[in-house]
Design a protein around this motif. Structure first.
Motif, PDB file in Angstrom:
ATOM      1  N   VAL A   1      57.506  69.840  58.301  1.00 26.45           N
ATOM      2  CA  VAL A   1      56.813  69.117  57.253  1.00 26.45           C
ATOM      3  C   VAL A   1      56.461  67.737  57.788  1.00 26.45           C
ATOM      4  O   VAL A   1      57.308  67.031  58.315  1.00 26.45           O
ATOM      5  N   THR A   2      55.223  67.364  57.664  1.00 30.52           N
ATOM      6  CA  THR A   2      54.756  66.066  58.131  1.00 30.52           C
ATOM      7  C   THR A   2      54.096  65.330  56.977  1.00 30.52           C
ATOM      8  O   THR A   2      53.200  65.862  56.333  1.00 30.52           O
ATOM      9  N   ARG A  22      49.144  66.956  68.232  1.00 34.59           N
ATOM     10  CA  ARG A  22      50.199  66.323  69.021  1.00 34.59           C
ATOM     11  C   ARG A  22      51.590  66.776  68.585  1.00 34.59           C
ATOM     12  O   ARG A  22      52.507  66.865  69.389  1.00 34.59           O
ATOM     13  N   LEU A  23      51.743  67.065  67.301  1.00 36.78           N
ATOM     14  CA  LEU A  23      53.041  67.490  66.783  1.00 36.78           C
ATOM     15  C   LEU A  23      53.358  68.948  67.105  1.00 36.78           C
ATOM     16  O   LEU A  23      54.518  69.352  67.031  1.00 36.78           O
ATOM     17  N   GLU A  24      52.354  69.722  67.475  1.00 30.57           N
ATOM     18  CA  GLU A  24      52.599  71.127  67.813  1.00 30.57           C
ATOM     19  C   GLU A  24      53.580  71.251  68.975  1.00 30.57           C
ATOM     20  O   GLU A  24      54.406  72.162  69.006  1.00 30.57           O
ATOM     21  N   LEU A  25      53.507  70.349  69.941  1.00 26.26           N
ATOM     22  CA  LEU A  25      54.435  70.373  71.068  1.00 26.26           C
ATOM     23  C   LEU A  25      55.870  70.157  70.582  1.00 26.26           C
ATOM     24  O   LEU A  25      56.782  70.874  70.975  1.00 26.26           O
ATOM     25  N   LEU A  26      56.058  69.193  69.695  1.00 22.31           N
ATOM     26  CA  LEU A  26      57.389  68.946  69.154  1.00 22.31           C
ATOM     27  C   LEU A  26      57.885  70.129  68.340  1.00 22.31           C
ATOM     28  O   LEU A  26      59.039  70.532  68.446  1.00 22.31           O
ATOM     29  N   LYS A  27      57.011  70.674  67.526  1.00 23.63           N
ATOM     30  CA  LYS A  27      57.413  71.771  66.650  1.00 23.63           C
ATOM     31  C   LYS A  27      57.709  73.044  67.437  1.00 23.63           C
ATOM     32  O   LYS A  27      58.470  73.882  66.979  1.00 23.63           O
ATOM     33  N   SER A  28      57.121  73.184  68.622  1.00 19.79           N
ATOM     34  CA  SER A  28      57.427  74.359  69.429  1.00 19.79           C
ATOM     35  C   SER A  28      58.832  74.267  70.021  1.00 19.79           C
ATOM     36  O   SER A  28      59.488  75.273  70.245  1.00 19.79           O
ATOM     37  N   ASP A  74      50.612  57.849  72.226  1.00 21.79           N
ATOM     38  CA  ASP A  74      51.772  57.128  72.737  1.00 21.79           C
ATOM     39  C   ASP A  74      52.992  57.336  71.831  1.00 21.79           C
ATOM     40  O   ASP A  74      54.107  57.567  72.313  1.00 21.79           O
ATOM     41  N   ALA A  75      52.774  57.286  70.528  1.00 18.36           N
ATOM     42  CA  ALA A  75      53.878  57.469  69.582  1.00 18.36           C
ATOM     43  C   ALA A  75      54.468  58.873  69.696  1.00 18.36           C
ATOM     44  O   ALA A  75      55.691  59.044  69.657  1.00 18.36           O
ATOM     45  N   MET A  76      53.629  59.876  69.847  1.00 19.95           N
ATOM     46  CA  MET A  76      54.129  61.246  69.950  1.00 19.95           C
ATOM     47  C   MET A  76      54.895  61.468  71.249  1.00 19.95           C
ATOM     48  O   MET A  76      55.883  62.188  71.283  1.00 19.95           O
ATOM     49  N   ASN A  80      58.792  62.549  71.264  1.00 19.04           N
ATOM     50  CA  ASN A  80      59.215  63.713  72.039  1.00 19.04           C
ATOM     51  C   ASN A  80      60.334  63.339  73.011  1.00 19.04           C
ATOM     52  O   ASN A  80      61.337  64.051  73.118  1.00 19.04           O
ATOM     53  N   ARG A  81      60.190  62.211  73.693  1.00 16.14           N
ATOM     54  CA  ARG A  81      61.185  61.774  74.665  1.00 16.14           C
ATOM     55  C   ARG A  81      62.527  61.475  73.996  1.00 16.14           C
ATOM     56  O   ARG A  81      63.579  61.883  74.464  1.00 16.14           O
TER      57      ARG A  81
END
Length: 109
Positions: A1-2, A22-28, A74-76, A80-81
């Motif tokens: 949820v974003t 950009r959030l797809e990488l995090l959600k994966s 940059d924020a994403m 992620n990091r």
């Protein structure tokens, strides 16, 4: 949820799409992340604040750039990091816990 909100600016569909891409990488990597994103436009710069909770710890990052899309990227990367670092800490703590050994009493006759 974003949850995406904007201060002093309108959130357009291309901006939402860019954030979701950009959030797809995090959600994966991480199944259930609730992320609150606030976009601000001040003078000549764009400011992004993102907040989430991961394994009981609150993670908050921010990024400032002249270009909104560069600030989002940059924020994403930062988010992620930081989440990956927290995940590694959690995994290493599980491995470091000493294993309990059960010693049984042995008698020789």
């Amino acid at each position: 949820v974003t949850n995406i909100s904007g201060h002093n600016m309108e959130i357009t569909t291309p901006i939402k799409d860019h954030i979701n891409d950009r959030l797809e990488l995090l959600k994966s990597h991480f199944d259930k992340l609730n992320i609150d994103i606030i976009l601000k436009k001040e003078r000549q710069s764009a400011i992004i604040h993102a907040t989430t909770t991961f394994r009981g710890k609150r993670i908050s990052i921010s990024s400032t750039h002249q270009d909104m899309y560069a600030a989002i990227g940059d924020a994403m990367k930062k988010l992620n990091r930081v989440i990956r670092k927290q995940k590694e800490k959690f995994s290493s703590n599980i491995r470091r816990k000493p294993k309990q050994t059960i010693i049984t009493e042995v008698t020789f006759t």
